[in-house]
Design a protein around this motif. Sequence first.
Motif, PDB file in Angstrom:
ATOM      1  N   SER A  35      -8.659   5.165  -8.159  1.00 26.09           N
ATOM      2  CA  SER A  35      -8.413   3.733  -7.993  1.00 26.09           C
ATOM      3  C   SER A  35      -7.099   3.490  -7.260  1.00 26.09           C
ATOM      4  O   SER A  35      -7.017   2.615  -6.391  1.00 26.09           O
ATOM      5  CB  SER A  35      -8.386   3.041  -9.352  1.00 26.09           C
ATOM      6  N   GLY A  49      -6.616   0.792   0.959  1.00 24.08           N
ATOM      7  CA  GLY A  49      -7.096  -0.542   1.336  1.00 24.08           C
ATOM      8  C   GLY A  49      -5.967  -1.445   1.798  1.00 24.08           C
ATOM      9  O   GLY A  49      -6.102  -2.168   2.792  1.00 24.08           O
ATOM     10  N   GLU A  50      -4.843  -1.381   1.078  1.00 19.49           N
ATOM     11  CA  GLU A  50      -3.703  -2.222   1.442  1.00 19.49           C
ATOM     12  C   GLU A  50      -2.967  -1.678   2.670  1.00 19.49           C
ATOM     13  O   GLU A  50      -2.741  -2.411   3.633  1.00 19.49           O
ATOM     14  CB  GLU A  50      -2.740  -2.343   0.266  1.00 19.49           C
ATOM     15  N   ILE A  73     -11.880  -5.265   4.396  1.00 19.58           N
ATOM     16  CA  ILE A  73     -11.248  -4.183   3.628  1.00 19.58           C
ATOM     17  C   ILE A  73     -10.169  -4.768   2.722  1.00 19.58           C
ATOM     18  O   ILE A  73     -10.104  -4.480   1.531  1.00 19.58           O
ATOM     19  CB  ILE A  73     -10.643  -3.109   4.564  1.00 19.58           C
ATOM     20  N   VAL A  74      -9.329  -5.613   3.305  1.00 17.71           N
ATOM     21  CA  VAL A  74      -8.241  -6.228   2.538  1.00 17.71           C
ATOM     22  C   VAL A  74      -8.804  -7.143   1.458  1.00 17.71           C
ATOM     23  O   VAL A  74      -8.367  -7.104   0.302  1.00 17.71           O
ATOM     24  CB  VAL A  74      -7.284  -6.992   3.478  1.00 17.71           C
ATOM     25  N   ALA A 113      -7.630   4.384  -3.580  1.00 17.68           N
ATOM     26  CA  ALA A 113      -8.434   3.360  -2.897  1.00 17.68           C
ATOM     27  C   ALA A 113      -7.620   2.087  -2.663  1.00 17.68           C
ATOM     28  O   ALA A 113      -7.658   1.515  -1.569  1.00 17.68           O
ATOM     29  CB  ALA A 113      -9.684   3.046  -3.715  1.00 17.68           C
ATOM     30  N   ALA A 114      -6.871   1.649  -3.671  1.00 21.36           N
ATOM     31  CA  ALA A 114      -6.064   0.439  -3.520  1.00 21.36           C
ATOM     32  C   ALA A 114      -4.972   0.647  -2.471  1.00 21.36           C
ATOM     33  O   ALA A 114      -4.731  -0.219  -1.625  1.00 21.36           O
ATOM     34  CB  ALA A 114      -5.449   0.034  -4.853  1.00 21.36           C
ATOM     35  N   GLY A 124       0.808  -1.217   0.000  1.00 18.15           N
ATOM     36  CA  GLY A 124       0.000   0.000   0.000  1.00 18.15           C
ATOM     37  C   GLY A 124       0.838   1.262   0.000  1.00 18.15           C
ATOM     38  O   GLY A 124       0.523   2.234  -0.688  1.00 18.15           O
ATOM     39  N   ALA A 157     -17.562  -4.172   1.892  1.00 22.25           N
ATOM     40  CA  ALA A 157     -16.415  -4.499   1.055  1.00 22.25           C
ATOM     41  C   ALA A 157     -16.834  -5.309  -0.163  1.00 22.25           C
ATOM     42  O   ALA A 157     -16.338  -5.081  -1.274  1.00 22.25           O
ATOM     43  CB  ALA A 157     -15.361  -5.258   1.861  1.00 22.25           C
ATOM     44  N   ALA A 198     -16.284  -3.990  -3.869  1.00 25.68           N
ATOM     45  CA  ALA A 198     -15.469  -4.792  -4.795  1.00 25.68           C
ATOM     46  C   ALA A 198     -16.276  -5.169  -6.028  1.00 25.68           C
ATOM     47  O   ALA A 198     -15.764  -5.093  -7.156  1.00 25.68           O
ATOM     48  CB  ALA A 198     -14.955  -6.041  -4.091  1.00 25.68           C
ATOM     49  N   THR A 236     -10.148  -5.207  -1.427  1.00 22.84           N
ATOM     50  CA  THR A 236      -9.055  -4.649  -2.208  1.00 22.84           C
ATOM     51  C   THR A 236      -8.400  -5.736  -3.062  1.00 22.84           C
ATOM     52  O   THR A 236      -8.088  -5.527  -4.234  1.00 22.84           O
ATOM     53  CB  THR A 236      -8.017  -3.986  -1.278  1.00 22.84           C
TER      54      THR A 236
END
Length: 180
Positions: free
Chosen positions: A57, A64-65, A84-85, A60-61, A26, A152, A156, A88
Amino acid sequence: MGCVNRKDLGLLLLRSAVGGVLFSHGTQKLFGWFGGGGLEGTAQAMEAMGFKPGGQSALAAGLGEAGGGALLISGLATPIAGPIVAGTMAGAISVHVPKGFFVSKGGFEYPALLGACALAISVAGPGSLSLDALTGNLLNKPALGVLGFVAAAAGAYGVVSKRERGVREAAAAAMEAEPE
């Protein structure tokens, strides 16, 4: 916190390993740490993979990470961190699915394992060596896990569906543009 046992130590090790990998990935996306592209480079890569807009994007990625990884490492809000993970990682899986399962061929094995581990930690709980335990499990409630999973999964689904539509549309446009 009580007596430390093997289960608590095992959960701490698993949370640290999975969370550490996620946090590192992340921060590559967000800040360019560890040889990453930062937000600008990640945004370009996300656009190329079909995630539009690339900047949102990438953010967010990265969040999330890095955020999910930090929550797992610390054992805070564990029922929320896992979903959350996993959400992602669903986005990452969507990119790798065409190449099959095994990472050696560019497949989705690695993000699937990270997502599954995060969900397993979420379900098992963080153990006594965690901030959740230190705070009296204020954010370690089953209802939060259900809410986190639903949110999530919905997020997703929306992101992956939008990407898949865009990839199909781009492929169709490329086919139309080819000279006969």
